[in-house]
Design an enzyme around this catalytic site. Structure first.
Site, PDB file in Angstrom:
ATOM      1  CG  ASP A  10      -2.033   0.996   1.152  1.00 25.48           C
ATOM      2  OD1 ASP A  10      -2.142   1.667   0.109  1.00 25.48           O
ATOM      3  OD2 ASP A  10      -2.805   1.095   2.120  1.00 25.48           O
ATOM      4  CG  ASP A 104      -3.305   3.846  -3.585  1.00 20.62           C
ATOM      5  OD1 ASP A 104      -4.178   3.084  -4.029  1.00 20.62           O
ATOM      6  OD2 ASP A 104      -3.496   4.617  -2.627  1.00 20.62           O
ATOM      7  CD  GLU A 105      -5.563  -0.843  -1.700  1.00 17.33           C
ATOM      8  OE1 GLU A 105      -5.262  -1.593  -0.744  1.00 17.33           O
ATOM      9  OE2 GLU A 105      -6.593  -0.151  -1.712  1.00 17.33           O
TER      10      GLU A 105
END
Length: 358
Positions: A10, A104-105
Site C-alpha cells: 500500500d 496505489d495498492e
C-alpha cells in the site's frame, strides 16, 4: 499445513506524496489533493495534513477549516498512473500473481516466486526498497497467509512500515482487533456492531453463523470467517474492467441546456480518452449520469449492437441522451459520462435500443 505467502503493498498517501515528490516546495507541508471549493472533496491528504484530521473523502470546506494552512493541489491522474505502472513493474519481478486493487495498492502471492526466496518478509523489504529507489515514493507492506490478514497488516505500521502476522499469531491478533479495523466491515456496519455489543474480533467470534447471516445477510459468512482469520480468496491477477467513466461536480449549478451539453461533450471526450487508454475494448453501452441540486440522481443509457470505437460517435450519442425534459429548476450539480458492456459484437436484437435506468 502449507500456508500461502501473501503480501499487500500500500503506497503511503500516494497522490499527495507524488505531488510532494514533484514539487519540493510542498514537502513537509499539509497537502490535500482535490478541489478547493464548497463542493470539492479531498481525494488524498499528506501525513502532515492528517495530523489535523484531514482525510480522503472529506469535504474540502471542512478540511480547510480543520487545517487553515492546508494547500490544495489539483489531481494529475496521468502522472499517478505513470508511477503506478513503474511500481507494478517491480511487483512482476517477483511474481506474476499480482492483483491490483487501485493505482496505489496490490496483493502479491509470493508462495512460489521468481527469485526463489523463501521469506515473504525479505521479498517485501526488497520491493519497498526498489519502489523507493526507482520512484522516490514510500510504501508500507503487510504479510500473512491470506488476503484479509495481509491487508489488515499493511495498515498497522504506517508510513513506511512492514508488519507480519504469522499463522500462530493470527487468532490472538484478530481477537483483539476492533471491528472498525476489519477490512470489509464498513463504518456503518461497524457502528451497528458496536451498538449490538460487538467491539472486537473476540466479540464477533461469539456470534453463530446463523446469527451473522440473519443480521448482515450474505456478508455474514465473510464476517464469520475473518474473525477466525479465515480467508480462502486467491490472488486474482486479472481484474476485468466493467466500465470506464468521467464525471464532474460543478461549483455553480447548471440550468441551461446549451451549458449542460457543452459540459457533456467535454466530459465525454475525457471519458473516451480513458476508454482508449484502458485495456477495455468493445464497449457497447454509453451512459450519462445527472445529479440534481437536491441530490436526486438519474442515468440514461443507450446500447448499440456494434462496439463504439469512434470518439465523435461516442460524443454524439452521449449528447443525444440529454433532452429538455431532464432539466430541473433546482439545477444540475454533477454530470458523468461512461462506457460499459464490453463484449464482442453480437447479432442485433433491437437495433439502437434505448434503455432507461433510474
Amino acid at each position: 499445513m502449507d500456508y500461502r505467502k501473501i503480501i499487500h503493498i500500500d503506497m503511503d498517501a500516494f497522490y499527495a506524496s507524488v505531488e510532494q515528490l514533484d514539487n519540493p516546495e510542498l514537502r513537509g507541508k499539509p497537502v490535500a489533493v482535490g478541489g478547493n471549493s464548497q463542493r470539492g472533496v479531498v481525494a488524498a491528504a499528506s501525513y502532515e495534513a492528517r495530523k489535523f484530521g484531514v482525510k480522503s473523502a472529506m469535504p474540502s470546506a471542512k478540511a480547510a477549516k480543520q487545517c487553515p494552512h492546508l494547500i490544495f493541489v489539483s489531481p494529475r491522474f496521468t502522472r499517478y498512473k505513470e508511477l503506478s505502472y513503474q511500481i507494478r513493474d517491480v511487483f512482476f519481478e517477483y511474481t506474476d500473481l499480482v492483483e491490483p486493487l487501485s493505482l496505489d495498492e496490490a496483493y502479491l502471492d509470493v508462495t512460489e516466486n521468481k527469485i526463489g526466496l523463501n521469506s515473504a518478509t525479505l521479498i517485501a523489504k526488497e520491493i519497498k526498497k526498489k519502489i523507493s529507489d526507482r520512484t522516490g515514493l514510500i510504501a508500507s507492506a503487510g504479510i500473512s497467509y491470506n488476503k484479509f490478514l495481509a491487508k489488515t497488516a499493511s495498515d498497522m505500521d504506517k508510513p513506511d512500515g512492514i508488519y507480519v502476522i504469522l499463522p500462530n499469531e493470527a487468532e490472538d491478533f484478530v481477537a483483539a482487533l476492533p471491528v472498525h479495523r476489519f477490512h470489509g466491515i464498513g463504518k456503518v456496519t461497524a457502528e451497528k456492531m458496536v451498538k449490538a455489543g460487538i467491539f472486537t474480533g473476540k466479540d464477533l467470534r461469539k456470534k453463530s453463523l446463523e446469527d451473522l447471516k440473519l443480521r448482515y445477510g450474505k456478508s455474514g459468512q465473510y464476517y464469520f470467517n475473518i474473525c477466525r482469520g479465515i480467508d480462502h480468496r486467491d490472488v486474482q491477477p486479472i481484474r476485468e474492467t466493467k466500465s470506464v467513466s468521467a464525471e464532474r461536480t460543478f461549483e455553480d449549478n447548471l440550468y441551461e441546456l446549451a451549458n449542460i451539453n457543452a459540459e457533456i461533450e467535454r466530459i465525454a471526450r475525457i471519458s473516451f480518452e480513458r476508454y482508449q487508454r484502458s485495456k477495455a475494448s468493445d464497449g457497447h453501452t454509453i451512459t450519462i449520469k445527472l445529479k440534481y441540486a437536491d441530490f436526486r440522481q438519474i442515468t440514461r443509457s443507450k446500447t448499440l449492437d456494434k462496439a463504439i470505437n469512434d470518439e465523435e460517435a461516442f460524443v454524439e450519442i452521449a449528447l443525444s441522451l440529454m433532452t429538455e425534459n431532464l432539466l430541473d429548476e433546482s439545477g444540475i450539480r454533477l454530470i458523468g459520462v461512461g462506457i460499459a458492456n464490453f463484449r464482442k459484437d453480437i447479432e442485433p436484437e433491437k437495433p439502437n435500443q434505448l434503455t432507461l435506468e433510474f
